[in-house]
Design an enzyme around this catalytic site. Structure first.
Site, PDB file in Angstrom:
ATOM      1  N   GLY A 147       5.246   2.860  -0.558  1.00 42.47           N
ATOM      2  CA  GLY A 147       6.807   2.638  -0.347  1.00 42.47           C
ATOM      3  C   GLY A 147       6.949   1.932  -1.669  1.00 42.47           C
ATOM      4  O   GLY A 147       6.629   1.748  -2.578  1.00 42.47           O
TER       5      GLY A 147
ATOM      6  N   ASN B 129       0.831  -1.119   0.000  1.00 41.25           N
ATOM      7  CA  ASN B 129       0.105  -0.134  -0.060  1.00 41.25           C
ATOM      8  C   ASN B 129       0.787   1.323   0.055  1.00 41.25           C
ATOM      9  O   ASN B 129       0.358   2.338  -0.193  1.00 41.25           O
ATOM     10  CB  ASN B 129      -0.938   0.005   1.278  1.00 41.25           C
ATOM     11  CG  ASN B 129      -0.234   0.022   2.522  1.00 41.25           C
ATOM     12  OD1 ASN B 129       0.365  -1.034   2.854  1.00 41.25           O
ATOM     13  ND2 ASN B 129      -0.125   1.037   3.062  1.00 41.25           N
TER      14      ASN B 129
ATOM     15  N   TYR C  71      16.947  -5.941  14.072  1.00 37.94           N
ATOM     16  CA  TYR C  71      16.474  -6.076  12.511  1.00 37.94           C
ATOM     17  C   TYR C  71      17.585  -6.719  11.987  1.00 37.94           C
ATOM     18  O   TYR C  71      17.106  -7.372  10.967  1.00 37.94           O
ATOM     19  CB  TYR C  71      16.319  -4.485  12.407  1.00 37.94           C
ATOM     20  CG  TYR C  71      16.050  -4.443  11.031  1.00 37.94           C
ATOM     21  CD1 TYR C  71      14.840  -4.447  10.380  1.00 37.94           C
ATOM     22  CD2 TYR C  71      17.222  -3.590   9.974  1.00 37.94           C
ATOM     23  CE1 TYR C  71      14.487  -4.148   9.105  1.00 37.94           C
ATOM     24  CE2 TYR C  71      17.025  -3.407   8.787  1.00 37.94           C
ATOM     25  CZ  TYR C  71      15.462  -3.882   8.294  1.00 37.94           C
ATOM     26  OH  TYR C  71      15.038  -3.435   6.830  1.00 37.94           O
TER      27      TYR C  71
ATOM     28  N   SER D 180      18.291  -6.905   2.964  1.00 36.72           N
ATOM     29  CA  SER D 180      18.615  -5.427   3.291  1.00 36.72           C
ATOM     30  C   SER D 180      20.033  -5.658   3.648  1.00 36.72           C
ATOM     31  O   SER D 180      20.525  -6.818   3.987  1.00 36.72           O
ATOM     32  CB  SER D 180      17.871  -5.012   4.735  1.00 36.72           C
ATOM     33  OG  SER D 180      18.527  -3.897   5.263  1.00 36.72           O
TER      34      SER D 180
END
Length: 307
Positions: free
Chosen positions: A28, A26, A179, A153
């Site tokens: 980015g 939705n 993370y 990432s």
């Protein structure tokens, strides 16, 4: 595309007739991934937690791409029950799936837990996508050219490790290291999935990608709710969400892509730029740790794979 040409949206091949599921689409990176796929003719499913925001995204894509085939699927990655319900609904609606793009994620939130008691980043970024992939894989395996794309990432190599003795960070908490663990897990999952698919002789491949650094809503838990002003002023962070999505799009659509590859930006330290084949840490390619993580992930989610 010649060797000296930068890969752009224009290089995305015709996707007519293909079904693409994009999590977290939705806004980015996920939104721009879905938009480009819809522009190229794919039937795109926006798999999102917030259906109101999903409707806004779908409407925006439809305004940009008249006639776009865009539908919504509620998916809360903080709940394995929601993942299972979404998977059942998706399989009932889509007998064949060409692309599953595991894009959604959280970065540096305060310590928290999913509905099932998992540390928020590990549970959302890795375990939920692991479960979703396992539950949908039967609908990808028969499809020639189907792909699972996992968005990882650069953080997979920043204070990262798989803490098998404390996966849920019950003993202390570091937003950065947690993370890093979740993104390392994403990469390990992609590599191990590809090895299992290849061993089965499957038509499906698994590929990973990372966007560099892009100032999206993913950054909302950083101080000030965005990237530090000094970084923006220095011009180090210039990948727009549309540019950041290019690595995912290349992994998903480039006919030259092979299973087990990893794509990211070609600029300084992979912070920005156009997508190229990049390398990952030695740790991410440790097959013994990958297999141990796979076993633990199956145990925690209750999901087993048909490979």
């Amino acid at each position: 595309m010649s060797a000296n040409t930068k890969w752009t949206e224009a290089d995305v091949t015709d996707q007519s007739g293909r079904v693409a599921i994009v999590t977290g689409s939705n806004t980015g990176l996920g939104f721009h991934t879905a938009r480009v796929l819809a522009e190229r003719g794919a039937r795109v499913v926006l798999a999102v937690r917030n259906l109101d925001k999903g409707k806004e995204a779908a409407a925006q894509i439809s305004r940009t791409v008249p006639g776009a085939e865009v539908t919504l699927q509620r998916l809360d990655l903080g709940s394995l029950q929601s993942v299972r319900e979404a998977a059942e609904e998706l399989k009932a609606t889509h007998p064949r799936i060409d692309l599953l793009i595991n894009n959604a994620g959280l970065m540096y939130p305060p310590k928290g837990h999913t509905e099932d008691g998992f540390e928020l980043q590990f549970g959302t970024n890795h375990l939920a996508h692991f479960a979703l992939t396992g539950l949908l894989l039967d609908h990808l395996l028969p499809v020639e050219g189907s792909r699972v794309v996992v968005v990882a990432s650069m953080a997979h190599n920043i204070r990262a490790g798989i803490r098998f003795d404390d996966l849920q960070w019950e003993r202390g908490y570091s937003r950065v290291a947690a993370y890093g663990q979740s993104k390392l897990a994403n990469l390990m999952f992609s590599f191990d999935l590809q090895r299992r698919l290849a061993a089965k002789g499957a038509k499906t491949i698994a590929v990973a990608a990372h966007p560099g650094i892009s100032n999206t809503e993913l950054m909302r838990h950083l101080p000030g709710g965005s990237l530090p002003i000094v970084l923006r002023a220095a011009g180090l962070v210039t990948n727009s969400p549309a540019m950041g999505a290019l690595a995912t799009l290349r992994a998903a659509t480039d006919p030259q892509v092979k299973g087990g590859q990893y794509y990211g930006p070609d600029g300084f330290r992979e912070l920005r730029g156009h997508p190229v084949l990049v390398s990952s840490s030695a740790q991410s390619r440790d097959e013994a740790v990958q297999q141990r993580l796979w076993t633990v992930s199956e145990e925690l989610t209750g999901v087993t794979f048909p490979v």
